[in-house]
Design a protein around this motif. Structure first.
Motif, PDB file in Angstrom:
ATOM      1  N   PRO A  98       0.834  -1.202   0.000  1.00 26.79           N
ATOM      2  CA  PRO A  98       0.000   0.000   0.000  1.00 26.79           C
ATOM      3  C   PRO A  98       0.871   1.256   0.000  1.00 26.79           C
ATOM      4  CG  PRO A  98      -0.012  -1.027   2.173  1.00 26.79           C
ATOM      5  CD  PRO A  98       0.732  -1.950   1.248  1.00 26.79           C
ATOM      6  N   GLN A 102      -2.338   5.398   1.584  1.00 28.63           N
ATOM      7  CA  GLN A 102      -3.250   4.320   1.979  1.00 28.63           C
ATOM      8  C   GLN A 102      -2.939   3.833   3.386  1.00 28.63           C
ATOM      9  OE1 GLN A 102      -5.915   3.248  -0.015  1.00 28.63           O
ATOM     10  NE2 GLN A 102      -6.492   2.407   1.966  1.00 28.63           N
ATOM     11  N   ARG A 105      -4.394   6.401   5.835  1.00 31.18           N
ATOM     12  CA  ARG A 105      -5.859   6.328   5.903  1.00 31.18           C
ATOM     13  C   ARG A 105      -6.315   5.037   6.576  1.00 31.18           C
ATOM     14  NH1 ARG A 105      -9.019   7.827   0.866  1.00 31.18           N
ATOM     15  NH2 ARG A 105     -10.505   8.473   2.435  1.00 31.18           N
ATOM     16  N   ASP A 106      -5.629   3.931   6.294  1.00 33.67           N
ATOM     17  CA  ASP A 106      -5.973   2.662   6.951  1.00 33.67           C
ATOM     18  C   ASP A 106      -5.742   2.747   8.451  1.00 33.67           C
ATOM     19  OD1 ASP A 106      -6.657   1.587   4.515  1.00 33.67           O
ATOM     20  OD2 ASP A 106      -4.891   0.295   4.343  1.00 33.67           O
TER      21      ASP A 106
END
Length: 168
Positions: A98, A102, A105-106
């Protein structure tokens, strides 16, 4: 105001309640029983006929030769599919990772799911401070700030989004 019912109303309902099930039972009993069929009485199927309907699957008995041909074709198909799958999954040899965006945000999502909204806000604020053009992350941050009750900061992030939309 309710209208008075005639005296025979109750009698009519009782007769209907008895007559309808009796009539249904008599109609059911008058149906013809299903006829027993043998394999000899069924029409032979034309292999070219696409509308062929199997009536009794238990009477279908493929020959050993037909089963061998099917088994061979099936094995060849499965082998080809295995090769195609192996080629598709190992063609580049690269493992997906990722992006930093990402991952941030994860991480914020997981922290929010755990109930640690303050830590999620910190993760998104760090990301947005380095990448103010990331509209989705700014929107996520504005929503989290609102959820945490930090309304002034939330409104400021929404205004940041509106200002960026005007420039793009």
């Amino acid at each position: 105001m309710t209208l008075p019912r005639p005296r025979w109303y109750g009698l009519a309902v009782a007769i209907a309640a008895v007559a309808l099930p009796v009539a249904a039972l008599l109609a059911f009993l008058s149906l013809d029983p299903p006829r027993a069929t043998s394999a000899a009485s069924l029409p032979r199927a034309d292999p070219k006929d696409q509308a062929f309907v199997v009536r009794r699957a238990d009477e279908i008995r493929p020959s050993r030769d037909a089963y061998r041909r099917f088994s061979r074709a099936d094995s060849l198909w499965r082998h080809g599919e295995r090769i195609a799958l192996r080629t598709a999954t190992t063609s580049t040899g690269a493992v997906w990772q990722p992006s930093a965006r990402q991952q941030a945000r994860d991480r914020a999502y997981l922290l929010t799911r755990r109930g640690d909204v303050a830590a999620a806000i910190a993760v998104l604020e760090a990301w947005v401070s380095r990448h103010p053009e990331d509209r989705e992350s700014v929107l996520d941050l504005a929503r989290l700030l609102n959820q945490a009750g930090r309304y002034d900061a939330s409104i400021a992030r929404y205004r940041q989004l509106i200002a960026r939309r005007g420039r793009s």
